[in-house]
Scaffold this active site. Structure first.
Site: not given
Length: 534
Positions: A356, A439
């Protein structure tokens, strides 16, 4: 004050504006946008678009987005849910008919219709100052001209070769003779550059309808997906402004996006941890780390049982974040031994680590932006829409294929989401946008960071640098920075500790010192980025 004999970096200080991202060129892009008259929202979107180009394993326009925004730095925080939904054909029956007994991370069935562009367009229209075309142009140019691969990007790339080899189109563009791109090699994405320019000129419609949408649908159908152009057309309006959730912790108001995101875990964990006295032995003490691990085990147990799309199932947010529930959980934690078993709350499902990008921006007018965008796992599903250059996420891997479970896949349903931007408010003014990538590690990472800074007094950079650990798959994964003596003590208490190769997450934060009129930024050394201000 850090020890200058030890390699590291200092926090960045500025008085006017600041940005912190996971890549230097993205941080510079945000600063450039601010200097050209853009605000924090413009800079955040521009930086995120740049990250979609130069950190392709972590994020992209084929992914999802969440945002917290404090206009003028006031405590009235705005939340955006830019997560996409499963296609109309995404039923358990269809997946089982295709031979699946569980969600598969590289299956087209794990691709939800991307929500990021829907979110970017709505955020820009509502809170931005510059045009979308101006904001996306820097990323489009770099996509066409190319950019050297940085060290952490190359490290992640090398671990994704198998996934990138599964689809011919993906292998053609993301591998060189079957090998990953290495540090310093130039990576170009001209098709992505054209798509970014089209979005800049024509908005969400350019992405969710017409040639670009048809290209994504064709790639998904070729890979066995049920997606249609109608699914994508419906996705143009999927992003929505929602009411943030919050809790009071150590005199601060901590804000998160509501479910289907995992921000409620941060609030739940802070509620439990806030009831303990600060350990006298300090932040690296066995007592502190043990309590944090046990609190996380309880919170993630509840996530796996209850977190889902609140538009389709009831998620008991108020109960899970209440003071009464936090007190009850805290009583389960002993300082001398790890829990062997936990009270039942649902079936545990420890997913693999994900990738991310998180970034934050504060501008001269006091606007504060906390922004996160993701493909979920490294390179998402690994399915590339070749003509448009869009790598598609695998957010649907967060679904279950278990009938009756709140998070079971269903048509037009959002999956349980891990990406969570954070915002801290004090006395009615925003004082810190922050986030920690990684995550499902994110709630653990956020609560450790907040505790490091506000409870143990570290500056934002030191709080991000601090070594991490995380209960995962029945074990406690520890970074090499945790002293061996502490690891040994945790093991004696019943924790099964294991060293990890890949560090836990990465983060950014900007502390707004209103009293002195100073911005203090930090960027995690576990990534390639930096904080800059002026």
């Amino acid at each position: 004050m850090r020890d200058f004999h030890i390699p590291g970096r200092s926090a960045v200080h500025a008085t006017h504006a600041m940005a912190a991202t996971s890549m230097p060129i993205a941080t510079m892009t945000a600063i450039d946008i601010l200097r050209r008259g853009g605000n924090a929202m413009d800079a955040a979107i521009a930086a995120c678009a740049m990250l979609a180009v130069v950190e392709p394993q972590s994020t992209g326009i084929g992914g999802d987005c969440f945002c917290l925004y404090a206009p003028g730095g006031r405590g009235e925080v705005v939340a955006m849910n830019g997560s996409g939904r499963a296609p109309a054909g995404g039923t358990p029956e269809r997946l089982r008919a295709d031979g699946l007994t569980a969600m598969v991370n590289t299956s087209a069935h794990s691709v939800t219709v991307p929500g990021a562009i829907s979110a970017w367009v709505k955020l820009n229209a509502t809170h931005g100052k510059l045009s979308l075309a101006e904001i996306l142009e820097p990323a489009a140019r770099v996509a066409e001209e190319g950019h050297p691969v940085h060290a952490r990007v190359a490290h992640d790339w090398a671990s994704s070769v198998r996934k990138l080899s599964l689809q011919e189109a993906t292998a053609r563009h993301f591998l060189k003779d079957g090998k990953p791109y290495g540090v310093g090699e130039i990576f170009r994405q001209p098709a992505l550059g054209r798509t970014l320019r089209a979005i800049g000129q024509h908005g969400a419609k350019a992405f969710y309808e017409g040639e670009i949408a048809a290209d994504m649908v064709a790639a998904l159908q070729a890979a066995g997906g049920s997606h249609t152009e109608a699914d994508f057309a419906a996705g143009a309006d999927v992003a929505e402004f929602v009411t943030p959730i919050q809790t009071r912790w150590r005199g601060l108001d901590v804000f998160q996006c509501p479910p289907n995101g995992s921000g409620l875990l941060v609030l739940s964990m802070l509620g439990v941890l806030g009831g303990f006295e600060t350990p006298e032995a300090g932040p690296l003490s066995t007592q502190r780390l043990h309590r944090h691990v046990e609190t996380a085990r309880l919170a993630y147990r509840d996530r796996d049982a209850f977190l889902a799309d609140p538009s389709q199932v009831d998620v008991p947010v108020a109960r899970l974040t209440s003071a009464e529930y936090a007190d009850a959980l805290r009583k389960l934690i002993r300082d001398d031994v790890a829990m062997k078993e936990m009270p039942e709350a649902g079936t545990a499902d420890w997913a693999r680590h994900k990738d991310t990008v998180y970034l934050c921006v504060v501008d001269a007018d006091g606007n504060v932006c906390s922004f996160i965008n993701s493909l979920f796992e490294g390179f998402g599903s690994g399915i590339l829409a070749e003509k448009s250059g869009v790598m598609l996420q695998n957010r649907g891997f967060g679904f279950r294929l278990q009938e009756g479970h709140p998070n079971c896949i269903a048509p037009n349903k959002r999956p349980m989401h891990t990406i969570i931007p954070g915002m801290v408010v004090k006395d009615g003014r925003a004082i810190m946008p922050y986030g920690v990538m990684g995550g499902h590690f994110q709630p653990m990472g956020q609560t450790m960071f907040l505790s490091n800074h506000f409870e143990f007094g570290m500056d934002v950079q030191a709080a991000l640098d601090f070594p991490r650990l995380f209960p995962y798959g029945g074990k406690v994964q520890v970074e090499r920075g945790i002293p061996s003596s502490v690891v040994d003590q945790l093991s004696r208490m019943g924790h099964e500790c294991t060293l990890i190769d890949k560090p836990h997450g990465g983060g950014q934060a900007i502390f707004i010192d209103h009293e002195r009129g100073v911005l203090v930024g930090g960027s995690d050394p576990r990534k390639d980025g930096c904080a800059l201000g002026y």
